[in-house]
Scaffold this active site. Structure first.
Site, PDB file in Angstrom:
ATOM      1  N   GLU A 126      13.568 -69.068  64.085  1.00 50.94           N
ATOM      2  CA  GLU A 126      14.337 -69.738  65.133  1.00 50.94           C
ATOM      3  C   GLU A 126      13.995 -69.061  66.440  1.00 50.94           C
ATOM      4  O   GLU A 126      14.091 -67.847  66.557  1.00 50.94           O
ATOM      5  CB  GLU A 126      15.848 -69.605  64.878  1.00 50.94           C
ATOM      6  CG  GLU A 126      16.439 -70.641  63.974  1.00 50.94           C
ATOM      7  CD  GLU A 126      17.952 -70.471  63.863  1.00 50.94           C
ATOM      8  OE1 GLU A 126      18.576 -69.934  64.806  1.00 50.94           O
ATOM      9  OE2 GLU A 126      18.500 -70.861  62.832  1.00 50.94           O
ATOM     10  N   ASP A 174      26.952 -68.113  72.592  1.00 53.94           N
ATOM     11  CA  ASP A 174      26.339 -66.893  72.074  1.00 53.94           C
ATOM     12  C   ASP A 174      27.103 -65.648  72.517  1.00 53.94           C
ATOM     13  O   ASP A 174      27.700 -65.615  73.587  1.00 53.94           O
ATOM     14  CB  ASP A 174      24.887 -66.794  72.558  1.00 53.94           C
ATOM     15  CG  ASP A 174      24.022 -67.872  71.929  1.00 53.94           C
ATOM     16  OD1 ASP A 174      23.949 -67.902  70.693  1.00 53.94           O
ATOM     17  OD2 ASP A 174      23.445 -68.689  72.667  1.00 53.94           O
TER      18      ASP A 174
END
Length: 275
Positions: A50, A61
């Site tokens: 990823e 995040d």
């Protein structure tokens, strides 16, 4: 559709093991080191890579990945630079699946049609775009599928059985189960609940389910591998990049090996769990 992602998960399932999915941010800590790191990940045991698309406001995040985005942007990384990195990686690796993960804004600015064409040409296999809900599938998800890219959705502990069909409707490649509520890298999941959560999702789909958020060590990875088709590790890897840098924030001779050493131990743990 048959893609590198589907082939990877199927081959590992046939071998009786889960897949290891590793996340790093494109261009972190600089484009040259980032390319060297991405090239080294498969040899260290990563099954799927990823690649974060750096963005100035990565709201879903945690701090580790936010900082990695800031470092990449400061080093001059862009969405075009991310696609160039994938193309350079593909010059020597045609097998390892690459999934771009990030937010819709940079793709929208780049232009959806142009982005999908360039991503496909570069060798991207799938997309995870965390701020596009299923209700917005016509924006990017459906065009991505038509362009031959997997569109991977996130399911969470709060995604109930009523919501799951909508989340899974146009999902392909694999389902990414977020094992904790909240932002990335901030807590350790309750491993005893992971297998039950995966089983619940699998009642709605035949796709592999990869589990991430909070996986920091080999014993975490092994615990998740017992109940899932894939284990995703991200924050722990980008934190190793940060702690390997010198006093001026530049890469050192330890930057790549710091990450690949942990990936090797994670891969060994995942592969040690036979299904």
């Amino acid at each position: 559709m048959s893609t590198r992602i589907a082939t990877c998960f199927a081959d590992n399932a046939a071998a009786g093991r889960a897949s290891l999915v590793t996340f790093v941010t494109a261009g972190d800590p600089d484009p040259v080191t980032s390319l060297a790191l991405v090239k080294a990940l498969p040899g260290a045991g990563a099954d799927v890579i990823e690649l974060g698309m750096p963005f100035s406001d990565p709201m879903a995040d945690g701090p580790a990945i936010q900082w990695s985005s800031m470092r990449a942007l400061k080093a001059g990384m862009s969405l075009k630079g991310t696609l160039d990195l994938v193309q350079q990686f593909r010059a020597s690796n045609q097998d390892t699946p690459i999934v771009l993960m990030g937010y819709y804004n940079p793709i929208y600015v780049y232009g959806v049609e142009r982005f999908l064409a360039d991503a496909g040409a570069a060798g991207v296999d799938g997309l995870i775009v965390v701020d596009l809900p299923p209700e917005e599938d016509s924006e990017l998800c459906v065009p991505a599928m038509q362009a031959g890219l997997n569109f991977i959705r996130l399911a969470t502990p709060t995604t109930d059985d009523k919501r799951l069909p909508a989340v899974l409707a146009n999902t392909s490649g694999f389902v990414y189960y977020v094992s904790i509520t909240g932002i990335t890298g901030t807590a350790t999941p309750d491993f005893s609940k992971v297998a039950d959560a995966v089983a619940r999702i699998k009642r709605h789909t035949g796709l592999p389910v990869a589990v991430g958020f909070g996986v920091k060590a080999p014993d975490h990875a092994a615990a998740i591998a017992r109940g899932a088709d894939g284990v995703v590790v991200g924050s722990a890897l980008v934190e190793l990049i940060r702690t390997s840098l010198d006093g001026e924030g530049k890469a050192t001779e330890k930057t790549v090996s710091a990450v690949t050493d942990l990936v090797s131990s994670l891969a060994a743990a995942v592969r040690g769990v036979k299904k």
